[in-house]
Design an enzyme around this catalytic site. Sequence first.
Site, PDB file in Angstrom:
ATOM      1  N   VAL A 147       1.179  -3.421   4.924  1.00  0.00           N
ATOM      2  CA  VAL A 147       0.725  -2.198   5.591  1.00  0.00           C
ATOM      3  C   VAL A 147       0.634  -2.392   7.105  1.00  0.00           C
ATOM      4  CG1 VAL A 147      -1.140  -0.501   5.798  1.00  0.00           C
ATOM      5  CG2 VAL A 147      -0.546  -1.441   3.550  1.00  0.00           C
ATOM      6  N   LYS A 184     -10.481   0.101  -0.055  1.00  0.00           N
ATOM      7  CA  LYS A 184     -11.204   0.824  -1.121  1.00  0.00           C
ATOM      8  C   LYS A 184     -12.301  -0.023  -1.749  1.00  0.00           C
ATOM      9  CE  LYS A 184      -7.243  -0.621  -2.990  1.00  0.00           C
ATOM     10  NZ  LYS A 184      -5.909  -0.313  -2.705  1.00  0.00           N
ATOM     11  N   VAL A 236      -7.570   5.742  -0.788  1.00  0.00           N
ATOM     12  CA  VAL A 236      -7.342   6.398  -2.075  1.00  0.00           C
ATOM     13  C   VAL A 236      -5.984   7.095  -2.077  1.00  0.00           C
ATOM     14  CG1 VAL A 236      -8.176   8.117  -3.733  1.00  0.00           C
ATOM     15  CG2 VAL A 236      -9.811   6.790  -2.387  1.00  0.00           C
ATOM     16  N   GLY A 249      -2.972   6.223  -1.363  1.00  0.00           N
ATOM     17  CA  GLY A 249      -1.999   5.921  -0.321  1.00  0.00           C
ATOM     18  C   GLY A 249      -1.753   7.045   0.655  1.00  0.00           C
ATOM     19  N   ILE A 305      -1.081  10.141   0.118  1.00  0.00           N
ATOM     20  CA  ILE A 305      -1.453  11.510  -0.260  1.00  0.00           C
ATOM     21  C   ILE A 305      -2.714  11.918   0.477  1.00  0.00           C
ATOM     22  CG2 ILE A 305      -1.947  13.081  -2.164  1.00  0.00           C
ATOM     23  CD1 ILE A 305      -0.798  10.950  -4.068  1.00  0.00           C
ATOM     24  N   GLU A 341       1.261  -7.216  -9.537  1.00  0.00           N
ATOM     25  CA  GLU A 341       1.123  -8.534  -8.941  1.00  0.00           C
ATOM     26  C   GLU A 341       1.154  -9.607 -10.027  1.00  0.00           C
ATOM     27  OE1 GLU A 341      -1.547  -8.876  -5.705  1.00  0.00           O
ATOM     28  OE2 GLU A 341      -1.850  -6.717  -5.580  1.00  0.00           O
ATOM     29  N   LYS A 352     -11.598   3.637  -6.384  1.00  0.00           N
ATOM     30  CA  LYS A 352     -11.149   4.934  -5.879  1.00  0.00           C
ATOM     31  C   LYS A 352     -11.959   6.069  -6.498  1.00  0.00           C
ATOM     32  CE  LYS A 352      -6.540   3.072  -5.022  1.00  0.00           C
ATOM     33  NZ  LYS A 352      -5.249   2.734  -5.673  1.00  0.00           N
ATOM     34  N   GLY A 396       2.381   1.241  -1.019  1.00  0.00           N
ATOM     35  CA  GLY A 396       3.547   0.885  -0.217  1.00  0.00           C
ATOM     36  C   GLY A 396       3.193   0.834   1.252  1.00  0.00           C
TER      37      GLY A 396
END
Lengths: 442, 442
Positions: free
Chosen positions: B24, B115, B142, B144, B146, B200, B215, B316
């Site tokens: 990020v 978060k 929360v 990403g 959106i 992961e 979240k 992402g």
Amino acid sequence: MTGPMTGPITGRTLRVALLGCGVVGSQVARILTEQADDLTARIGARPEIVGIAVRRPQRSRDVPVDPALFTTDAHALVTRGDVDVVVEVIGGIEPARSLILAALESGASVATANKALLAEDGATLFAAAEKAGRDIYFEAAVAGAIPILRPLRESLAGDRVRRVLGIVNGTTNFILDRMDSTGAGFSEALEEAQELGYAEADPTADVEGFDAAAKAAILASLAFHTRVTVADVHREGITDVSAADIASARDMGCVVKLLAICDLTDGDGGSMVSARVHPAMIPLSHPLASVREAYNAVFVESEAAGQLMFYGPGAGGAPTASAVLGDLVTIARNRLDEVRGVGESTYAQCAIRPMGETRTRYHVAIDVDDRAGVLASVAQVFAEHDVSIQTVRQEGRDDDAELVIVSHTAADAALAATVQGLRELAAVRDVTSVMRVEGEAE
Amino acid sequence: MTGPMTGPITGRTLRVALLGCGVVGSQVARILTEQADDLTARIGARPEIVGIAVRRPQRSRDVPVDPALFTTDAHALVTRGDVDVVVEVIGGIEPARSLILAALESGASVATANKALLAEDGATLFAAAEKAGRDIYFEAAVAGAIPILRPLRESLAGDRVRRVLGIVNGTTNFILDRMDSTGAGFSEALEEAQELGYAEADPTADVEGFDAAAKAAILASLAFHTRVTVADVHREGITDVSAADIASARDMGCVVKLLAICDLTDGDGGSMVSARVHPAMIPLSHPLASVREAYNAVFVESEAAGQLMFYGPGAGGAPTASAVLGDLVTIARNRLDEVRGVGESTYAQCAIRPMGETRTRYHVAIDVDDRAGVLASVAQVFAEHDVSIQTVRQEGRDDDAELVIVSHTAADAALAATVQGLRELAAVRDVTSVMRVEGEAE
């Protein structure tokens, strides 16, 4: 009078004047009254309705407010000088514009749902708000309750939006959805929409795309930080959409929607914007394809965030009131802080790309003579206009055949000229369906 | 030191410190650099990265910034006193919490995607921001890219949210989607998710629902204006979801999703909140059912707006950076205006409803002896716990039969006790699937 007359919000009361008390206004009044405690906690000041301007104050209304608040003198209400926020939900250009300008001049901030006014003359309103040091917010003007303007203006302010694709008119979505699910023609579906209250007696503003075009102008302005007015928006309604178009869409795994499409593309002299409203086929796999009945949805493509969609009820008293009141809370907080929220952002100053230069794809269905060489002459017409064909489907029927052709992306003018060329071809008996195709990778 | 050291933003430069430069952080640095002109126009000040705290400054990174900006001393960076905004994208509880608190104390505002920290100890962060007169924003925490937190906090501030239903973990949605579309079991689908980079190497935080629970706590806090921490969230992961559960869901026109569910309900002493994360069956007709692969979506029900949905990529580098930078622009505007944005809103102070009292519906599939009287004894178990049955489907097979039962809404404890009672019934050979059913009117 040029400056605000009202000072800081004193005594922790937020004085609200309401212009209009119809479907939306009555819900604003109801929620302001019934949820006053919650709103007070969220704002930091108690909202109080100081007046409601209506045309017929004697009319019986199911609104829990003191009848003495009703007045026919809207101008006196907005200029009385002690109003913190004016909520304008009467719609139309005048007297709404004059009242909003008078309200700002008198020191009030404004929450409005007036898409037509914003799309025609937003610049005048924004300039007046700037000069007065007050806010004008208008979340309810596009897609009703769906929070879309604030996400575009604020959440995506660190990103670069490239495209907005929206179903922003519930009436036409209802009609097209009915045509799709029942096989009805346009007139029949319109009649049903009118019976159910989804379409007005005079449906022109909806079915001819005027309503959606106003919203497209607002969306494009906010998404691309440039000024787009309704005059810049290419507009086609749905009155010519036929049952044959809908069936043809089905055959290729698509559904017909009235889309508001705003694009940011590279031009010779910098970025260019196009904004258009027209019916289009979109693949069933596209998130917008499953937006049924009178619902609205706005699909946003931005460079970093990728594809986002916002979905919900696009009209109705309570949903629209929800959007208005969300704005009212923000405006009130700004008043308490003695600041302004996000104003008009037009720094990008993009040119408008004419519709003829806008790149899209066409679906064309034609009835042709069923004889050798026809496909070759049809393909030749596409080639003459430099339009490349993506798919051809041919179905024989007795002595004629139907050709269904989907082009690759090309300039709209070239596609339109291609269709005109097809109409003039001797072997072409009829062009039965022409529609743009959107929402799909080529 | 208790007050801000930084004064007004001078010279129209916004000084940004970045904590973390992974997936990020590197995208935040890239966009801040590449889109500096746009951001400057939108903020009213030019953003400038003044330092990037990383663990390994020598590591090669594809980030277009001066290598001299990298430092291992994050604490010195956030306390140097000339930083306007600290972007925290290192995650986890410590050292993130100490760094954020030090940043606020030193007069910086904060944008964070953390978060876990917000859900565990948000109150400490909000109190510190309040004391320092600075902002802390966390849209990226929360779902990403959106925009969901801003709509909840601001757009819906004039409405009353009753329910939030979200697919907020992309890894588990990918796994469940694969199980649904391929018939694979959990382990096989997890393996595929790991190969494709959606899960992961240690998938615990995702598949056990810890990520979604954090979240859910954040969503419930904002939606209901009350404080909900991760300890208040009932959590069940997806590791026990079987291919049989998925098939059973299909048979009843449903799909299995890991949902974060936040409800506001009436209690004896005022409104109560429940927040829970567990797999559930939802009907295919529900808008959340079509959220595929690693996408996220949040469905909101409010009194006035009705049903809204927000959809997009939930994770992402670039999408999360989009959310962080949207916050950064808002924070920067607030700094220029010398105001704070919306702070923590906990006035409602709702009690938490224990999971046992939360009302939901159960789907139960059991293998039973195929003989007369079995259904009667099964129905008796439901009746004993005051649970009403909505549907029963019975399928005979050789000498046994499968019963699939869906209950009406009842308290979760009563439903769980019913299942326990079924397990103890002599005629019941096996309870093959137990899952809650959500997103459907009874």
